[in-house]
Design a protein around this motif. Structure first.
Motif, PDB file in Angstrom:
ATOM      1  N   ARG A 130     -15.395  -7.132   6.139  1.00 27.63           N
ATOM      2  CA  ARG A 130     -14.884  -8.508   6.026  1.00 27.63           C
ATOM      3  C   ARG A 130     -13.512  -8.618   6.685  1.00 27.63           C
ATOM      4  NH1 ARG A 130     -15.125 -10.841   0.142  1.00 27.63           N
ATOM      5  NH2 ARG A 130     -14.350 -12.605   1.370  1.00 27.63           N
ATOM      6  N   HIS A 131     -13.514  -8.371   7.971  1.00 25.41           N
ATOM      7  CA  HIS A 131     -12.265  -8.432   8.735  1.00 25.41           C
ATOM      8  C   HIS A 131     -12.641  -8.494  10.208  1.00 25.41           C
ATOM      9  CE1 HIS A 131      -7.999  -8.141   9.287  1.00 25.41           C
ATOM     10  NE2 HIS A 131      -7.767  -7.661   8.080  1.00 25.41           N
ATOM     11  N   PHE A 132     -11.646  -8.771  11.083  1.00 27.77           N
ATOM     12  CA  PHE A 132     -11.940  -8.788  12.516  1.00 27.77           C
ATOM     13  C   PHE A 132     -11.629  -7.437  13.161  1.00 27.77           C
ATOM     14  CE2 PHE A 132      -7.667 -10.543  11.988  1.00 27.77           C
ATOM     15  CZ  PHE A 132      -6.918  -9.807  12.872  1.00 27.77           C
ATOM     16  N   PHE A 133     -11.213  -6.441  12.351  1.00 27.48           N
ATOM     17  CA  PHE A 133     -11.083  -5.064  12.810  1.00 27.48           C
ATOM     18  C   PHE A 133     -11.175  -4.150  11.592  1.00 27.48           C
ATOM     19  CE2 PHE A 133      -6.797  -6.132  11.604  1.00 27.48           C
ATOM     20  CZ  PHE A 133      -6.225  -4.955  11.143  1.00 27.48           C
ATOM     21  N   CYS A 134     -11.283  -2.858  11.825  1.00 25.52           N
ATOM     22  CA  CYS A 134     -11.449  -1.896  10.722  1.00 25.52           C
ATOM     23  C   CYS A 134     -10.086  -1.532  10.146  1.00 25.52           C
ATOM     24  CB  CYS A 134     -12.169  -0.646  11.215  1.00 25.52           C
ATOM     25  SG  CYS A 134     -13.906  -0.909  11.565  1.00 25.52           S
ATOM     26  N   ASP A 135      -9.694  -2.235   9.123  1.00 33.04           N
ATOM     27  CA  ASP A 135      -8.475  -1.912   8.397  1.00 33.04           C
ATOM     28  C   ASP A 135      -8.845  -1.122   7.144  1.00 33.04           C
ATOM     29  OD1 ASP A 135      -5.838  -1.763   7.833  1.00 33.04           O
ATOM     30  OD2 ASP A 135      -5.523  -3.900   7.497  1.00 33.04           O
ATOM     31  N   VAL A 136      -7.860  -0.527   6.500  1.00 34.94           N
ATOM     32  CA  VAL A 136      -8.133   0.372   5.382  1.00 34.94           C
ATOM     33  C   VAL A 136      -8.811  -0.348   4.218  1.00 34.94           C
ATOM     34  CG1 VAL A 136      -7.132   1.935   3.680  1.00 34.94           C
ATOM     35  CG2 VAL A 136      -6.230   1.899   5.991  1.00 34.94           C
ATOM     36  N   LYS A 137      -8.236  -1.445   3.754  1.00 33.24           N
ATOM     37  CA  LYS A 137      -8.770  -2.136   2.580  1.00 33.24           C
ATOM     38  C   LYS A 137     -10.205  -2.624   2.766  1.00 33.24           C
ATOM     39  CE  LYS A 137      -4.609  -3.805   0.221  1.00 33.24           C
ATOM     40  NZ  LYS A 137      -3.886  -5.031  -0.219  1.00 33.24           N
ATOM     41  N   PRO A 138     -10.529  -3.341   3.835  1.00 32.80           N
ATOM     42  CA  PRO A 138     -11.918  -3.798   4.008  1.00 32.80           C
ATOM     43  C   PRO A 138     -12.922  -2.654   4.092  1.00 32.80           C
ATOM     44  CG  PRO A 138     -10.459  -4.980   5.479  1.00 32.80           C
ATOM     45  CD  PRO A 138      -9.661  -3.869   4.899  1.00 32.80           C
ATOM     46  N   VAL A 139     -12.536  -1.526   4.716  1.00 30.01           N
ATOM     47  CA  VAL A 139     -13.450  -0.387   4.829  1.00 30.01           C
ATOM     48  C   VAL A 139     -13.624   0.301   3.479  1.00 30.01           C
ATOM     49  CG1 VAL A 139     -13.812   1.857   5.923  1.00 30.01           C
ATOM     50  CG2 VAL A 139     -12.926  -0.040   7.273  1.00 30.01           C
ATOM     51  N   LEU A 140     -12.538   0.439   2.718  1.00 30.41           N
ATOM     52  CA  LEU A 140     -12.628   1.073   1.398  1.00 30.41           C
ATOM     53  C   LEU A 140     -13.528   0.278   0.466  1.00 30.41           C
ATOM     54  CD1 LEU A 140      -8.953   2.230   0.663  1.00 30.41           C
ATOM     55  CD2 LEU A 140     -10.882   3.616   1.441  1.00 30.41           C
ATOM     56  N   ASN A 141     -13.565  -1.034   0.621  1.00 34.70           N
ATOM     57  CA  ASN A 141     -14.409  -1.873  -0.237  1.00 34.70           C
ATOM     58  C   ASN A 141     -15.901  -1.658   0.021  1.00 34.70           C
ATOM     59  OD1 ASN A 141     -12.284  -3.014  -1.583  1.00 34.70           O
ATOM     60  ND2 ASN A 141     -12.168  -4.820  -0.300  1.00 34.70           N
ATOM     61  N   LEU A 142     -16.244  -0.992   1.117  1.00 29.00           N
ATOM     62  CA  LEU A 142     -17.651  -0.717   1.431  1.00 29.00           C
ATOM     63  C   LEU A 142     -18.108   0.643   0.904  1.00 29.00           C
ATOM     64  CD1 LEU A 142     -17.785  -1.903   5.161  1.00 29.00           C
ATOM     65  CD2 LEU A 142     -18.185  -3.247   3.097  1.00 29.00           C
ATOM     66  N   ALA A 143     -17.181   1.476   0.433  1.00 26.27           N
ATOM     67  CA  ALA A 143     -17.529   2.827  -0.008  1.00 26.27           C
ATOM     68  C   ALA A 143     -18.325   2.786  -1.306  1.00 26.27           C
ATOM     69  CB  ALA A 143     -16.265   3.654  -0.195  1.00 26.27           C
ATOM     70  N   SER A 144     -19.243   3.735  -1.415  1.00 26.85           N
ATOM     71  CA  SER A 144     -20.075   3.815  -2.624  1.00 26.85           C
ATOM     72  C   SER A 144     -19.555   4.878  -3.594  1.00 26.85           C
ATOM     73  CB  SER A 144     -21.525   4.138  -2.240  1.00 26.85           C
ATOM     74  OG  SER A 144     -21.573   5.324  -1.463  1.00 26.85           O
ATOM     75  N   THR A 145     -18.408   5.454  -3.328  1.00 23.81           N
ATOM     76  CA  THR A 145     -17.793   6.447  -4.213  1.00 23.81           C
ATOM     77  C   THR A 145     -16.459   5.909  -4.716  1.00 23.81           C
ATOM     78  OG1 THR A 145     -16.829   7.516  -2.261  1.00 23.81           O
ATOM     79  CG2 THR A 145     -18.885   8.421  -3.104  1.00 23.81           C
ATOM     80  N   ASP A 146     -15.825   6.677  -5.576  1.00 24.51           N
ATOM     81  CA  ASP A 146     -14.545   6.272  -6.171  1.00 24.51           C
ATOM     82  C   ASP A 146     -13.453   6.268  -5.095  1.00 24.51           C
ATOM     83  OD1 ASP A 146     -12.599   5.648  -8.122  1.00 24.51           O
ATOM     84  OD2 ASP A 146     -12.078   7.773  -8.299  1.00 24.51           O
TER      85      ASP A 146
END
Length: 264
Positions: A130-146
């Motif tokens: 949910r961003h126009f580039f791969c930033d830390v927060k949007p990518v972390l929100n896609l992780a299936s682990t802690d």
């Protein structure tokens, strides 16, 4: 950058830092803008996982390097105003090169922490950033682990880096204001103030949006606001930096005129 190289009168610490800043702005925007423009013109907006991690790494590498460079530039302006006669001695080439190298090294290892920690996570879907580039927060929100450790690192390391750099910059400007108060003539104060007005404007834009984005907790609403803030520090600020430093700088204007006359 061409003007700085072509005119020996600009071989000073201030323009050495501005040269580094201009190079950083080119690379910084190049990490985000080309892919963003491609996505705007295509229906399928896709990026491979390894490319996403690389984009994340270089975005934070160049961004944190720029933050460090701003801090050293504020010290450079303090020395120029408070010790004008000893300026070239204090800010020697070795010192300037050391400051710039320190900025690049800190930026690299800061980004390395986030890129390595993010790449080790497990992603099982959904895979929509949910961003126009791969930033830390949007990518972390896609992780299936802690990802609690990742968010702690983001708030701790990135927050500490941004706030520490900001405090050191503010401290330099406090000393600068004390030096300005000792200058008796209004013309002298105006000339001294003009040497750091461009830097102050750029720092306000960069730090304001960076702290707003990375220090706050991550929620769905905050990600929407982060996108708007990211436009500021990834596209607008790098485009404004050379304009601000050029339009408010008589040395650059004169050097540009000489360059045009030479080739004319």
């Amino acid at each position: 950058m061409i003007i700085t190289i072509s005119n020996r009168a600009l071989y000073t610490p201030m323009y050495f830092f501005l040269y580094n800043l201009a190079f950083l702005d080119i690379c910084y925007s190049s990490v985000v803008v080309p892919k963003m423009l491609t996505d705007l013109m295509s229906q399928k907006k896709m990026i491979p996982f390894y490319a996403c991690i690389m984009q994340l790494h270089f975005f934070h590498f160049l961004g944190s390097t720029e933050v460090g460079l701003f801090t050293f530039m504020s010290y450079d302006r303090y020395v120029a105003i408070s010790h004008p006669l000893r300026y070239s001695t204090i800010m020697s080439y070795k010192v300037c090169f050391g400051f710039a190298s320190c900025s690049w090294i800190i930026g690299f290892f800061h980004a390395l922490v986030h890129s390595v920690m993010t790449s080790r996570l497990t992603f099982c879907g959904p895979n929509i950033v949910r961003h126009f580039f791969c930033d830390v927060k949007p990518v972390l929100n896609l992780a299936s682990t802690d990802v609690s450790l990742n968010f702690k690192l983001l708030a701790g390391i990135t927050g500490t880096l941004a706030i520490t750099s900001l405090m050191l910059t503010v401290l330099s400007y406090i000393f600068i204001s004390k030096c300005l108060s000792k200058i008796k003539t209004s013309q002298g104060r105006k000339r001294a103030l003009s040497t750091c007005s461009g830097h102050f404007t750029v720092v306000t834009l960069q730090y304001g949006t960076s702290i707003f984005t990375y220090v706050r907790p991550s929620t769905n609403d905050s990600l929407d606001r982060d996108r708007a803030a990211a436009i500021m520090f990834s596209v607008i600020t790098p485009a404004l930096n050379p304009i601000i430093y050029t339009l408010r700088n008589s040395d650059i204007k004169n050097a540009f005129k000489k360059l045009l006359k030479r080739y004319h």
